[in-house]
Scaffold this active site. Sequence first.
Site, short mmCIF file in Angstrom:
data_model
loop_
_atom_site.label_atom_id
_atom_site.label_comp_id
_atom_site.label_asym_id
_atom_site.label_seq_id
_atom_site.Cartn_x
_atom_site.Cartn_y
_atom_site.Cartn_z
N ARG A 62 42.16 92.95 64.49
CA ARG A 62 42.80 91.69 64.04
C ARG A 62 44.27 91.92 63.73
NH1 ARG A 62 39.30 89.58 59.25
NH2 ARG A 62 40.88 87.92 59.18
N ASN A 115 45.74 83.15 54.08
CA ASN A 115 45.76 83.91 55.33
C ASN A 115 46.16 85.36 55.08
OD1 ASN A 115 45.05 81.55 56.54
ND2 ASN A 115 47.13 81.04 57.21
N HIS A 121 44.17 86.26 49.50
CA HIS A 121 43.06 87.07 50.00
C HIS A 121 43.53 88.37 50.62
CE1 HIS A 121 40.66 83.07 50.25
NE2 HIS A 121 40.62 83.59 49.04
N CYS A 143 42.44 103.00 49.16
CA CYS A 143 41.23 103.83 49.15
C CYS A 143 40.09 103.06 48.51
CB CYS A 143 41.48 105.13 48.35
SG CYS A 143 39.97 106.10 48.14
N CYS A 176 42.55 111.24 47.03
CA CYS A 176 41.36 111.78 46.32
C CYS A 176 40.52 112.66 47.23
CB CYS A 176 40.52 110.64 45.75
SG CYS A 176 39.67 109.63 46.99
N GLY A 189 45.82 73.30 56.97
CA GLY A 189 44.93 74.13 57.77
C GLY A 189 43.87 74.89 57.00
N SER A 245 39.78 74.47 55.45
CA SER A 245 38.56 73.65 55.42
C SER A 245 38.17 73.35 53.98
CB SER A 245 37.42 74.39 56.11
OG SER A 245 37.22 75.65 55.47
N ASN A 287 45.85 68.44 58.57
CA ASN A 287 44.67 69.05 59.20
C ASN A 287 44.15 68.04 60.23
OD1 ASN A 287 42.04 70.07 59.79
ND2 ASN A 287 42.04 71.14 57.81
C1 BV8 Z 1 34.38 85.29 44.63
C2 BV8 Z 1 39.80 87.64 53.62
C3 BV8 Z 1 33.31 85.79 42.70
C4 BV8 Z 1 38.78 88.26 54.51
C5 BV8 Z 1 38.61 85.70 52.81
C6 BV8 Z 1 27.68 84.63 46.98
C7 BV8 Z 1 28.15 85.83 46.46
C8 BV8 Z 1 29.46 85.99 46.04
C9 BV8 Z 1 30.34 84.94 46.16
C10 BV8 Z 1 29.86 83.77 46.71
C11 BV8 Z 1 28.55 83.58 47.10
N1 BV8 Z 1 28.42 82.32 47.58
C12 BV8 Z 1 29.61 81.69 47.51
C13 BV8 Z 1 30.48 82.54 46.97
C14 BV8 Z 1 31.85 82.30 46.73
C15 BV8 Z 1 32.59 82.77 48.00
C16 BV8 Z 1 32.68 81.55 48.89
O1 BV8 Z 1 33.44 80.66 48.59
N2 BV8 Z 1 31.90 81.55 49.98
C17 BV8 Z 1 31.92 80.42 50.89
C18 BV8 Z 1 31.59 80.91 52.31
C19 BV8 Z 1 30.93 79.38 50.40
N3 BV8 Z 1 33.87 83.22 47.57
C20 BV8 Z 1 34.06 84.52 47.36
O2 BV8 Z 1 33.26 85.38 47.59
C21 BV8 Z 1 35.40 84.86 46.72
N4 BV8 Z 1 35.17 85.72 45.60
O3 BV8 Z 1 33.88 84.21 44.56
O4 BV8 Z 1 34.18 86.24 43.71
C22 BV8 Z 1 32.96 86.90 41.85
C23 BV8 Z 1 32.57 86.60 40.57
C24 BV8 Z 1 32.24 87.60 39.76
C25 BV8 Z 1 32.28 88.92 40.21
C26 BV8 Z 1 32.68 89.20 41.50
C27 BV8 Z 1 33.02 88.19 42.35
C28 BV8 Z 1 36.27 85.61 47.72
C29 BV8 Z 1 36.62 84.69 48.85
C30 BV8 Z 1 37.65 85.36 49.75
C31 BV8 Z 1 36.99 85.87 50.99
N5 BV8 Z 1 38.01 86.40 51.90
N6 BV8 Z 1 39.58 86.19 53.58
C32 BV8 Z 1 39.21 88.30 55.95
O5 BV8 Z 1 40.14 87.55 56.34
O6 BV8 Z 1 38.59 89.09 56.70
S1 BV8 Z 1 38.23 84.09 52.98
C33 BV8 Z 1 38.65 83.58 54.50
O7 BV8 Z 1 37.85 82.46 54.77
C34 BV8 Z 1 40.05 83.09 54.66
O8 BV8 Z 1 40.98 83.85 53.94
C35 BV8 Z 1 40.00 81.68 54.20
O9 BV8 Z 1 40.20 81.61 52.83
C36 BV8 Z 1 38.56 81.35 54.46
C37 BV8 Z 1 38.49 80.48 55.67
O10 BV8 Z 1 38.89 79.27 55.22
P1 BV8 Z 1 40.11 78.53 55.95
O11 BV8 Z 1 41.36 79.28 55.78
O12 BV8 Z 1 40.01 77.17 55.46
O13 BV8 Z 1 39.77 78.61 57.44
P2 BV8 Z 1 38.62 77.84 58.11
O14 BV8 Z 1 38.40 78.51 59.40
O15 BV8 Z 1 37.51 77.67 57.16
O16 BV8 Z 1 39.23 76.39 58.35
C38 BV8 Z 1 40.36 76.24 59.17
C39 BV8 Z 1 40.82 74.81 58.98
O17 BV8 Z 1 41.99 74.63 59.77
C40 BV8 Z 1 39.81 73.78 59.47
O18 BV8 Z 1 39.73 72.74 58.52
C41 BV8 Z 1 40.44 73.26 60.77
O19 BV8 Z 1 40.15 71.89 60.97
C42 BV8 Z 1 41.89 73.44 60.49
N7 BV8 Z 1 42.74 73.60 61.68
C43 BV8 Z 1 42.41 74.09 62.89
N8 BV8 Z 1 43.50 74.08 63.69
C44 BV8 Z 1 44.53 73.59 62.95
C45 BV8 Z 1 44.05 73.28 61.67
N9 BV8 Z 1 44.82 72.76 60.70
C46 BV8 Z 1 46.13 72.55 61.01
N10 BV8 Z 1 46.67 72.83 62.22
C47 BV8 Z 1 45.90 73.33 63.20
N11 BV8 Z 1 46.44 73.60 64.41
#
Ligand code: BV8
Length: 272
Positions: free
Chosen positions: A84, A116, A133, A141, A181, A219, A221, A245
């Site tokens: 990526r 992002n 994120h 590490c 480490c 951009g 969801s 969006n």
């Molecule tokens: C947390 C880095 C709590 C990684 C990312 C079970 C266990 C633990 C947590 C959870 C659980 N169930 C739910 C959760 C909470 C979880 C969560 O929200 N899950 C979701 C799936 C329901 N969240 C977490 O885990 C977060 N941490 O809650 O910790 C905790 C509490 C106590 C102790 C410990 C922990 C951490 C979340 C961060 C995850 N990492 N990214 C990587 O990149 O590899 S998230 C990743 O997905 C992205 O960074 C981004 O945030 C997300 C995707 O969302 P979008 O950016 O919106 O992208 P998406 O594809 O969804 O949508 C794109 C949009 O663009 C669409 O609407 C589309 O229409 C639009 N679009 C398309 N083209 C265009 C456009 N818009 C404009 N112009 C265009 N041309």
Amino acid sequence: MISPATPRTPAGVDPKALAAVRDLVARAERPVVLTGAGMSAESGVPTFRDAQTGLWERYSPEQLATEEAFLADPALVWSWYLWRARMVRGVEPNAGHRAVAAWQERVPGLTVATQNVDDLHERAGAEVLAHLHGSLFAFRCAACDAPAEVDVTALGDDDAPGSEADLEALLREEPPVCAACGTGRIRPDIVWFGELLPAAEWDATYAALDACDLCVVVGTSGLVQPAASLPFVALGAGAPVVEVNPDVTELSSAVTHRLAGPAGLVLPAVVG
Ligand code: BV8
């Protein structure tokens, strides 16, 4: 006669909403731009909603972007991130990134915070307050947290970054052992699902939204928490929130104005 200052309204965008948003942009002194994967879609970076391509199509990002996946198969997760990162190195910022940078040039009080992990805002010339994120280009590490340098452009064969052949070469990469480490494996400095967001980035973004006079959400969801709740901080502080969006999202019903079009067309028309 259309004055040169009146931009063409991108297809699908309500002209009245565009005019109202252009007026808000013209007056905002402390705007916040919150971006998600859709911001980079027109640069060729797949969003999380897009189906994974090629070798990745049998995995979902939610599966691979976890500590469990990294512990279970370090080489697979490591190569996904390297691939990526190299893919992002192979693409360019789009007109939407450039419009945000031009707006910030004009209005220094503008804050950019992004979900992002790419660096396309920075490569378009914008200053980014927070990568909520993490970043594809930061590493640490997994055991002792020491930061690590990894030159992603030096890896893989000389195949096109992000290509299938590039990926094949990377799939054989094991994450390096930590030089500090000597035991832990190097991981991306990225927030995986189930991990807490960096407190400094969260607090700074929250404060900027609490003090903003306009929030433009581009951009995303609005599905991934807690980042998805950030636009409500601006709403709670009495600031108008604009969504850019092409699709309706979890946020659409709550925002002040919705501009239903792609970032690369709408943002230049909004910023002017
Ligand atoms: C947390 C880095 C709590 C990684 C990312 C079970 C266990 C633990 C947590 C959870 C659980 N169930 C739910 C959760 C909470 C979880 C969560 O929200 N899950 C979701 C799936 C329901 N969240 C977490 O885990 C977060 N941490 O809650 O910790 C905790 C509490 C106590 C102790 C410990 C922990 C951490 C979340 C961060 C995850 N990492 N990214 C990587 O990149 O590899 S998230 C990743 O997905 C992205 O960074 C981004 O945030 C997300 C995707 O969302 P979008 O950016 O919106 O992208 P998406 O594809 O969804 O949508 C794109 C949009 O663009 C669409 O609407 C589309 O229409 C639009 N679009 C398309 N083209 C265009 C456009 N818009 C404009 N112009 C265009 N041309």
